[in-house]
Design an enzyme around this catalytic site. Structure first.
Site, short mmCIF file in Angstrom:
data_model
loop_
_atom_site.label_atom_id
_atom_site.label_comp_id
_atom_site.label_asym_id
_atom_site.label_seq_id
_atom_site.Cartn_x
_atom_site.Cartn_y
_atom_site.Cartn_z
N HIS A 84 0.94 -1.48 0.07
CA HIS A 84 -0.04 0.47 0.48
C HIS A 84 0.83 1.03 0.37
O HIS A 84 0.96 2.22 0.93
CB HIS A 84 -0.95 -0.20 0.72
CG HIS A 84 -1.72 -1.04 0.89
ND1 HIS A 84 -2.47 -2.17 1.99
CD2 HIS A 84 -3.48 -0.63 0.32
CE1 HIS A 84 -2.78 -2.41 1.54
NE2 HIS A 84 -4.14 -2.28 0.22
N HIS A 88 0.86 1.03 -5.83
CA HIS A 88 -0.51 0.81 -5.79
C HIS A 88 -0.98 2.04 -6.71
O HIS A 88 -2.34 1.86 -7.19
CB HIS A 88 -0.28 0.36 -4.19
CG HIS A 88 -2.59 -0.06 -4.56
ND1 HIS A 88 -2.40 -0.82 -5.53
CD2 HIS A 88 -2.66 0.53 -3.34
CE1 HIS A 88 -4.08 -0.87 -4.63
NE2 HIS A 88 -4.28 -0.10 -3.94
N HIS A 124 -6.68 7.11 -2.70
CA HIS A 124 -7.76 5.83 -2.01
C HIS A 124 -7.25 5.67 -1.16
O HIS A 124 -7.85 4.88 -0.13
CB HIS A 124 -8.10 5.45 -3.07
CG HIS A 124 -7.67 4.00 -3.62
ND1 HIS A 124 -6.31 3.93 -4.73
CD2 HIS A 124 -7.20 3.36 -2.92
CE1 HIS A 124 -6.09 3.05 -4.50
NE2 HIS A 124 -5.90 2.03 -3.36
N ASP A 125 -5.87 5.78 -0.79
CA ASP A 125 -5.10 5.01 0.35
C ASP A 125 -3.69 5.73 0.23
O ASP A 125 -3.13 5.20 1.28
CB ASP A 125 -4.40 3.69 -0.39
CG ASP A 125 -4.91 2.47 -0.83
OD1 ASP A 125 -4.31 0.75 -1.64
OD2 ASP A 125 -6.29 1.77 0.15
N ASP A 244 -8.90 -1.16 -7.94
CA ASP A 244 -8.24 -2.20 -6.51
C ASP A 244 -7.79 -3.74 -6.48
O ASP A 244 -6.58 -3.69 -6.20
CB ASP A 244 -9.19 -1.52 -5.10
CG ASP A 244 -8.34 -1.50 -4.08
OD1 ASP A 244 -8.62 -1.38 -3.18
OD2 ASP A 244 -6.99 -0.57 -3.88
C1 LIG Z 1 -1.96 -9.35 -4.89
O1 LIG Z 1 -3.01 -9.65 -4.16
C2 LIG Z 1 -3.59 -9.32 -3.32
C3 LIG Z 1 -4.00 -8.30 -3.84
C4 LIG Z 1 -4.69 -7.66 -3.56
C5 LIG Z 1 -5.82 -7.88 -2.46
C6 LIG Z 1 -6.72 -6.64 -1.42
C7 LIG Z 1 -8.21 -7.42 -0.66
C8 LIG Z 1 -9.16 -6.34 -0.68
N1 LIG Z 1 -7.75 -5.82 -1.35
C9 LIG Z 1 -8.98 -3.97 -1.42
C10 LIG Z 1 -8.13 -3.76 -0.32
C11 LIG Z 1 -9.01 -3.79 1.26
O2 LIG Z 1 -9.45 -3.75 1.12
N2 LIG Z 1 -7.34 -4.31 1.84
C12 LIG Z 1 -6.29 -5.10 1.75
C13 LIG Z 1 -5.40 -5.93 1.62
O3 LIG Z 1 -5.98 -6.32 3.09
C14 LIG Z 1 -7.22 -6.80 2.86
C15 LIG Z 1 -8.13 -5.35 3.14
N3 LIG Z 1 -7.24 -5.59 -1.92
C16 LIG Z 1 -5.72 -8.85 -1.88
C17 LIG Z 1 -4.44 -10.04 -2.51
O4 LIG Z 1 -3.46 -11.03 -2.25
C18 LIG Z 1 -4.33 -11.18 -0.65
C19 LIG Z 1 -3.07 -12.28 -0.11
C20 LIG Z 1 -4.12 -13.75 -0.50
C21 LIG Z 1 -4.82 -13.29 -0.57
C22 LIG Z 1 -5.80 -12.23 -1.14
MG LIG Z 2 -7.57 0.47 0.81
ZN LIG Z 3 -5.57 0.32 -3.07
#
Ligand SMILES: COc1ccc(-c2ccn(CCC(=O)N3CCOCC3)n2)cc1OC1CCCC1
Ligand SMILES: [Mg+2]
Ligand SMILES: [Zn+2]
Length: 345
Positions: A84, A88, A124-125, A244
């Site tokens: 983040h 990104h 946004h972040d 995102d």
């Molecule tokens: C390339 O991998 C990812 C890329 C992006 C995300 C991801 C999830 C939700 N967002 C939107 C922002 C948010 O709400 N988040 C940020 C991440 O942590 C949870 C709250 N982004 C997750 C990813 O992998 C995770 C780790 C293994 C499975 C899931």
């Molecule tokens: Mg965010």
């Molecule tokens: Zn983001």
């Protein structure tokens, strides 16, 4: 030697200019390259370029220097987290810009709506601390207290963005009239708050409804009624939320770098939780993780359900991007087998 150094510097700037030019119409620009060549200022370089390319600064009589000062101040407030961070933010901004050019959105959004969506993507972040909302809540953090456990990070990002406007020489909204300012602020707040994963299921519901209406309505052309401000705002929220969550739809080498980065960020949170004797959050234990399996789950249960309905709304322009998701998933699946062997070994 001096001539060689200058020649190399010149070539780097020419390469940087070409990369930034490609952000106009390319999906999957290597923003890690842009970061390396821009002295770690990818957001300022790309945002300035895209806002000028879309003629947003001229339309709203925003001085280039004011926009430069604002976006530089925002970029400086992104922390150097593994995931983040300002790269990104640039990634989500550029993906949002790309999808706003989809033919289904032609003549749908006003300049103010486009300005608000891209502004929201860029900020946004901002100042993301590299931990999740749940962690901030579990540790009784000041931010969780301030925002009563509700979309804690997302509230913080949008508040800090608007506070930055009052920094000396940074008010990019000074030329908007009262009505424009009020509408712009409403749109940016709702788009940034909609990047909270707790709103994910609602995005899918709204998109399904919209696709249903498109299927039923005779006019097969653009279903989006330019007069329906609510529908348009929901689409902009989903557009930035999809951006995102677009890492698995990017060329594999970029997707894998983002995966390494999010895992390192999660693992650092797990290290913090261990040191505080808190229960380690799911996926955050660096001693016990299966990266490919968790990405398979992320694609199958989070990313694909959202992008499948988004691609139906935005056909045909989304197909090439969906194809990348499909090929990445096949590659990940092939790695799961070898990763198991490694663990078994
Ligand atoms: C390339 O991998 C990812 C890329 C992006 C995300 C991801 C999830 C939700 N967002 C939107 C922002 C948010 O709400 N988040 C940020 C991440 O942590 C949870 C709250 N982004 C997750 C990813 O992998 C995770 C780790 C293994 C499975 C899931
Ligand atoms: Mg965010
Ligand atoms: Zn983001």
């Amino acid at each position: 030697v001096e001539r060689l150094r200058l020649t190399r510097k010149l070539n780097m700037n020419i390469f940087l200019a070409q990369l930034i030019e490609s952000t106009n119409d390319t999906w999957g620009v290597d923003l890690f390259e842009v970061d390396a060549l821009s002295n770690h200022r990818p957001l300022t370089h790309v945002a300035l370029h895209l806002f000028k390319q879309r003629n947003i600064l001229k339309q709203f009589q925003i001085r280039e220097l004011t926009f430069f000062k604002f976006i530089s101040a925002i970029e400086a407030k992104y922390r150097n987290n593994p995931y983040h961070n300002n790269i990104h933010a640039t990634d989500v901004l550029q993906a949002s810009h790309h999808m706003l050019n989809f033919s289904v959105f032609k003549n749908v959004f006003t300049e103010l709506e486009v300005f608000a969506a891209l502004f929201a993507a860029a900020v946004h972040d901002v100042d993301h601390p590299g931990v999740t909302n749940q962690y901030l809540i579990n540790t009784n953090s000041d931010l969780a207290i301030l925002y009563n456990d509700e979309s804690v990070l997302e509230n913080h990002h949008v508040t800090l963005a608007f506070q930055t406007l009052s920094t000396e020489g940074c008010d990019v909204l000074s030329t908007l009239n009262r009505k424009q300012h009020q509408m712009f602020r409403k749109m940016v707040i709702s788009v940034v708050l909609a990047t909270d994963m707790s709103k994910h299921i609602q995005h899918i519901g709204h998109l399904k409804t919209m696709v249903e209406i498109r299927r039923l309505s005779s006019s097969a052309s653009s279903i989006i009624d330019p007069e329906n401000a609510e529908d348009k705002l929901q689409i902009l929220q989903s557009l930035v939320h999809c951006s995102d969550l677009s890492n698995p739809l990017k060329p594999l080498n970029l997707y894998l770098q983002w995966t390494d980065r999010i895992m390192e960020e999660f693992f650092r949170q797990g290290d913090l939780e261990k040191s505080l004797n808190l229960e380690v959050s799911p996926l955050c234990d660096r001693e016990n993780s299966n990266i490919c399996k968790s990405q398979m789950g992320f694609i199958d249960y989070v990313v694909h359900p959202l992008w499948e309905i988004w691609s139906r709304l935005t056909q045909p322009d989304c197909q090439p991007i969906m194809d990348i998701l499909e090929s990445n998933r096949v590659w990940i699946a092939s790695q799961v087998l070898t990763e198991d062997d490694k663990h078994d070994g």
